[in-house]
Write a protein that holds these residues in place. Structure first.
Motif, mmCIF file in Angstrom:
data_model
loop_
_atom_site.group_PDB
_atom_site.id
_atom_site.type_symbol
_atom_site.label_atom_id
_atom_site.label_comp_id
_atom_site.label_asym_id
_atom_site.label_seq_id
_atom_site.Cartn_x
_atom_site.Cartn_y
_atom_site.Cartn_z
ATOM 1 N N LEU A 39 -40.241 -50.904 13.844
ATOM 2 C CA LEU A 39 -41.646 -50.801 13.446
ATOM 3 C C LEU A 39 -42.580 -51.341 14.527
ATOM 4 O O LEU A 39 -43.622 -50.752 14.808
ATOM 5 N N VAL A 40 -42.200 -52.438 15.157
ATOM 6 C CA VAL A 40 -43.031 -53.013 16.220
ATOM 7 C C VAL A 40 -43.091 -52.064 17.416
ATOM 8 O O VAL A 40 -44.160 -51.829 17.985
ATOM 9 N N PHE A 41 -41.957 -51.490 17.799
ATOM 10 C CA PHE A 41 -41.945 -50.556 18.925
ATOM 11 C C PHE A 41 -42.768 -49.312 18.608
ATOM 12 O O PHE A 41 -43.461 -48.779 19.477
ATOM 13 N N ALA A 42 -42.712 -48.826 17.373
ATOM 14 C CA ALA A 42 -43.523 -47.672 16.973
ATOM 15 C C ALA A 42 -45.009 -48.006 17.040
ATOM 16 O O ALA A 42 -45.818 -47.181 17.488
ATOM 17 N N LEU A 43 -45.368 -49.201 16.633
ATOM 18 C CA LEU A 43 -46.764 -49.636 16.711
ATOM 19 C C LEU A 43 -47.242 -49.702 18.162
ATOM 20 O O LEU A 43 -48.318 -49.204 18.496
ATOM 21 N N VAL A 44 -46.434 -50.271 19.037
ATOM 22 C CA VAL A 44 -46.794 -50.351 20.455
ATOM 23 C C VAL A 44 -46.920 -48.957 21.051
ATOM 24 O O VAL A 44 -47.846 -48.670 21.817
ATOM 25 N N PHE A 45 -46.003 -48.065 20.716
ATOM 26 C CA PHE A 45 -46.062 -46.688 21.211
ATOM 27 C C PHE A 45 -47.364 -46.014 20.780
ATOM 28 O O PHE A 45 -48.038 -45.359 21.581
ATOM 29 N N GLU A 46 -47.733 -46.191 19.518
ATOM 30 C CA GLU A 46 -48.963 -45.583 19.009
ATOM 31 C C GLU A 46 -50.200 -46.184 19.681
ATOM 32 O O GLU A 46 -51.141 -45.467 20.032
ATOM 33 N N LEU A 47 -50.215 -47.489 19.874
ATOM 34 C CA LEU A 47 -51.343 -48.128 20.555
ATOM 35 C C LEU A 47 -51.457 -47.641 22.006
ATOM 36 O O LEU A 47 -52.565 -47.409 22.509
ATOM 37 N N ASP A 48 -50.323 -47.473 22.679
ATOM 38 C CA ASP A 48 -50.341 -46.936 24.044
ATOM 39 C C ASP A 48 -50.887 -45.512 24.065
ATOM 40 O O ASP A 48 -51.658 -45.143 24.946
#
Length: 80
Positions: A39-48
């Motif tokens: 979930l954290v990696f998905a959030l970072v990907f979306e923010l990027d």
């Protein structure tokens, strides 16, 4: 984050006797760490993506391709 999850809190998880769904708690702890990290990696990907990282990456790749092409031309010109 996954490493901190495993190394930092594993000693605490090993002492828990609770067995959700009949599974040992350390196993449940590891699975929760995998899900939370995902979930954290998905959030970072979306923010990027929202910050325009894709365009920056395309520009970077185009610059690399140009530089590599120039270097190849120089090597071919210098070859006997």
């Amino acid at each position: 984050m996954p490493f901190a999850w495993q190394l930092g809190f594993a000693p605490l998880a090993n002492e828990v006797a609770f067995k959700p769904l009949g599974l040992p708690f350390p196993l449940v702890w590891q699975m929760a760490g995998v899900l939370l990290s995902t979930l954290v990696f998905a959030l970072v990907f979306e923010l990027d993506r929202r910050a325009g990282l894709e365009e920056e990456e395309r520009a970077f790749m185009a610059a690399i391709d140009t530089t590599e092409g120039q270097m190849q031309a120089q090597l071919e010109a210098a070859a006997p």
